[in-house]
Design a protein around this motif. Structure first.
Motif, PDB file in Angstrom:
ATOM      1  N   GLN A 108       7.391  37.946  81.063  1.00  0.00           N
ATOM      2  CA  GLN A 108       7.491  36.633  81.526  1.00  0.00           C
ATOM      3  C   GLN A 108       5.897  36.025  82.005  1.00  0.00           C
ATOM      4  O   GLN A 108       6.016  34.545  83.056  1.00  0.00           O
ATOM      5  CB  GLN A 108       7.892  37.187  82.882  1.00  0.00           C
ATOM      6  CG  GLN A 108       9.991  36.869  82.125  1.00  0.00           C
ATOM      7  CD  GLN A 108       9.705  38.560  81.586  1.00  0.00           C
ATOM      8  OE1 GLN A 108       9.008  39.508  82.236  1.00  0.00           O
ATOM      9  NE2 GLN A 108      11.130  38.879  82.097  1.00  0.00           N
ATOM     10  N   ASP A 109       5.051  36.701  82.873  1.00  0.00           N
ATOM     11  CA  ASP A 109       4.062  36.078  83.341  1.00  0.00           C
ATOM     12  C   ASP A 109       3.169  35.491  81.757  1.00  0.00           C
ATOM     13  O   ASP A 109       1.902  35.121  82.976  1.00  0.00           O
ATOM     14  CB  ASP A 109       2.771  37.711  83.608  1.00  0.00           C
ATOM     15  CG  ASP A 109       3.707  38.630  84.538  1.00  0.00           C
ATOM     16  OD1 ASP A 109       4.121  37.781  85.322  1.00  0.00           O
ATOM     17  OD2 ASP A 109       3.503  39.585  84.850  1.00  0.00           O
ATOM     18  N   LEU A 110       3.774  35.590  81.095  1.00  0.00           N
ATOM     19  CA  LEU A 110       2.533  34.766  79.892  1.00  0.00           C
ATOM     20  C   LEU A 110       2.912  33.805  79.403  1.00  0.00           C
ATOM     21  O   LEU A 110       3.496  32.864  79.540  1.00  0.00           O
ATOM     22  CB  LEU A 110       1.888  35.662  78.879  1.00  0.00           C
ATOM     23  CG  LEU A 110       2.177  37.646  78.597  1.00  0.00           C
ATOM     24  CD1 LEU A 110       2.135  38.266  77.627  1.00  0.00           C
ATOM     25  CD2 LEU A 110       0.287  37.409  79.128  1.00  0.00           C
ATOM     26  N   VAL A 111       2.094  32.699  79.117  1.00  0.00           N
ATOM     27  CA  VAL A 111       1.696  31.710  78.554  1.00  0.00           C
ATOM     28  C   VAL A 111       1.562  31.104  77.897  1.00  0.00           C
ATOM     29  O   VAL A 111       0.566  31.213  77.726  1.00  0.00           O
ATOM     30  CB  VAL A 111       0.973  30.245  79.646  1.00  0.00           C
ATOM     31  CG1 VAL A 111       1.665  29.200  79.619  1.00  0.00           C
ATOM     32  CG2 VAL A 111       1.852  30.329  81.771  1.00  0.00           C
ATOM     33  N   ILE A 112       1.925  29.344  77.031  1.00  0.00           N
ATOM     34  CA  ILE A 112       1.768  29.932  75.664  1.00  0.00           C
ATOM     35  C   ILE A 112       0.449  28.463  75.960  1.00  0.00           C
ATOM     36  O   ILE A 112       0.150  28.840  76.280  1.00  0.00           O
ATOM     37  CB  ILE A 112       2.558  29.035  74.847  1.00  0.00           C
ATOM     38  CG1 ILE A 112       4.355  29.893  74.505  1.00  0.00           C
ATOM     39  CG2 ILE A 112       1.866  28.156  73.151  1.00  0.00           C
ATOM     40  CD1 ILE A 112       4.611  29.502  74.074  1.00  0.00           C
ATOM     41  N   GLY A 113      -0.937  29.445  75.183  1.00  0.00           N
ATOM     42  CA  GLY A 113      -2.579  29.015  75.288  1.00  0.00           C
ATOM     43  C   GLY A 113      -2.856  29.275  76.204  1.00  0.00           C
ATOM     44  O   GLY A 113      -4.420  29.136  76.194  1.00  0.00           O
ATOM     45  N   GLU A 114      -2.652  30.366  76.961  1.00  0.00           N
ATOM     46  CA  GLU A 114      -3.490  30.854  77.718  1.00  0.00           C
ATOM     47  C   GLU A 114      -4.255  31.661  77.482  1.00  0.00           C
ATOM     48  O   GLU A 114      -4.041  32.453  76.634  1.00  0.00           O
ATOM     49  CB  GLU A 114      -2.686  31.728  78.809  1.00  0.00           C
ATOM     50  CG  GLU A 114      -3.281  32.000  80.248  1.00  0.00           C
ATOM     51  CD  GLU A 114      -2.300  32.739  81.334  1.00  0.00           C
ATOM     52  OE1 GLU A 114      -3.242  32.486  82.672  1.00  0.00           O
ATOM     53  OE2 GLU A 114      -1.545  33.371  81.297  1.00  0.00           O
ATOM     54  N   ALA A 115      -5.818  31.644  78.001  1.00  0.00           N
ATOM     55  CA  ALA A 115      -6.421  32.793  77.063  1.00  0.00           C
ATOM     56  C   ALA A 115      -7.548  33.465  78.097  1.00  0.00           C
ATOM     57  O   ALA A 115      -7.491  33.316  78.826  1.00  0.00           O
ATOM     58  CB  ALA A 115      -7.536  31.566  75.924  1.00  0.00           C
ATOM     59  N   TRP A 116      -8.083  34.482  77.159  1.00  0.00           N
ATOM     60  CA  TRP A 116      -8.857  35.248  78.464  1.00  0.00           C
ATOM     61  C   TRP A 116      -9.886  35.784  77.302  1.00  0.00           C
ATOM     62  O   TRP A 116      -9.642  36.111  75.686  1.00  0.00           O
ATOM     63  CB  TRP A 116      -8.262  37.178  78.429  1.00  0.00           C
ATOM     64  CG  TRP A 116      -6.550  36.296  79.582  1.00  0.00           C
ATOM     65  CD1 TRP A 116      -6.381  37.115  80.656  1.00  0.00           C
ATOM     66  CD2 TRP A 116      -5.722  36.511  78.882  1.00  0.00           C
ATOM     67  NE1 TRP A 116      -5.814  36.519  80.725  1.00  0.00           N
ATOM     68  CE2 TRP A 116      -4.766  36.292  80.307  1.00  0.00           C
ATOM     69  CE3 TRP A 116      -4.972  35.634  77.881  1.00  0.00           C
ATOM     70  CZ2 TRP A 116      -3.283  35.285  80.074  1.00  0.00           C
ATOM     71  CZ3 TRP A 116      -3.829  35.509  77.869  1.00  0.00           C
ATOM     72  CH2 TRP A 116      -2.902  35.472  79.015  1.00  0.00           C
ATOM     73  N   GLU A 117     -11.107  36.100  77.968  1.00  0.00           N
ATOM     74  CA  GLU A 117     -12.255  36.953  77.201  1.00  0.00           C
ATOM     75  C   GLU A 117     -12.516  38.240  77.403  1.00  0.00           C
ATOM     76  O   GLU A 117     -12.422  38.884  78.786  1.00  0.00           O
ATOM     77  CB  GLU A 117     -13.559  36.285  76.819  1.00  0.00           C
ATOM     78  CG  GLU A 117     -14.802  36.200  76.379  1.00  0.00           C
ATOM     79  CD  GLU A 117     -15.991  35.437  77.069  1.00  0.00           C
ATOM     80  OE1 GLU A 117     -15.245  34.225  77.288  1.00  0.00           O
ATOM     81  OE2 GLU A 117     -16.855  35.427  77.040  1.00  0.00           O
ATOM     82  N   SER A 118     -12.781  39.377  76.112  1.00  0.00           N
ATOM     83  CA  SER A 118     -12.909  40.111  76.525  1.00  0.00           C
ATOM     84  C   SER A 118     -14.714  40.446  77.659  1.00  0.00           C
ATOM     85  O   SER A 118     -14.985  40.271  76.971  1.00  0.00           O
ATOM     86  CB  SER A 118     -12.902  41.810  75.759  1.00  0.00           C
ATOM     87  OG  SER A 118     -13.822  41.473  75.107  1.00  0.00           O
TER      88      SER A 118
END
Length: 163
Positions: free
Chosen positions: A12-22
């Motif tokens: 439920q915390d995830l949003v389409i289009g959201e991005a992360w960098e490792s």
């Protein structure tokens, strides 16, 4: 885009289009040799320095699957989610070689969210790009994982230790 985050996310915390960098990681000749032994893939392109020098890249390069395996590990922390299962690779492209000494990172973006089991979990489609130190995309593709959902409301301010 969010950079390395230790907070654990639920479906439920995830949003389409959201991005992360490792975080970044440098690939070594030792890792390439160890992967050859582990996988049984001793192609001269990876382990024979003289033959590789004559090849298309002028030097030994990492196995494509080594890059994918390392990217998989880097992706587990950006974002850090309550993953229940890795389900599938929808697509994966090996765009450029990864050479010893290259430093890679993974950019992960949420592509699709499919709730399952009345919100207790869901399937996430991820787009992942493996990027080298020059900003070049060396590998990319889509994967799917099963992610745990929040099954009850959690109030981080509430102290339930004495209840």
């Amino acid at each position: 885009m969010k950079v390395y985050n230790v907070q654990v996310l639920y479906f439920q915390d995830l949003v389409i289009g959201e991005a992360w960098e490792s975080v970044s990681r440098t690939i070594t000749l030792t890792e390439i040799s160890l992967f050859a032994g582990l996988s049984g893939d001793f192609n001269a392109l990876h382990v024979d320095h003289e033959a590789a020098r004559q090849g298309p890249f002028g030097q030994p390069v990492a196995h494509g699957l080594l890059g994918l395996a390392i990217a998989s590990g880097l992706g587990t922390t950006a974002p850090r989610v309550e993953t229940l299962a890795f389900l599938e690779i929808l697509s994966w492209s090996f765009r450029q070689p990864i050479a010893p000494g290259d430093t890679i990172r993974v950019i992960t973006r949420v592509e699709a969210l499919e709730p399952r089991a009345r919100g207790r979990r869901g399937v996430v489609t991820w787009n992942r790009q493996v990027v080298n130190q020059r900003g070049e995309v060396v590998q990319e593709g889509q994967t799917r994982t099963l992610v745990r959902g929040r099954t009850e409301s959690v109030d981080p301010e509430a102290d339930t230790s004495s209840k």
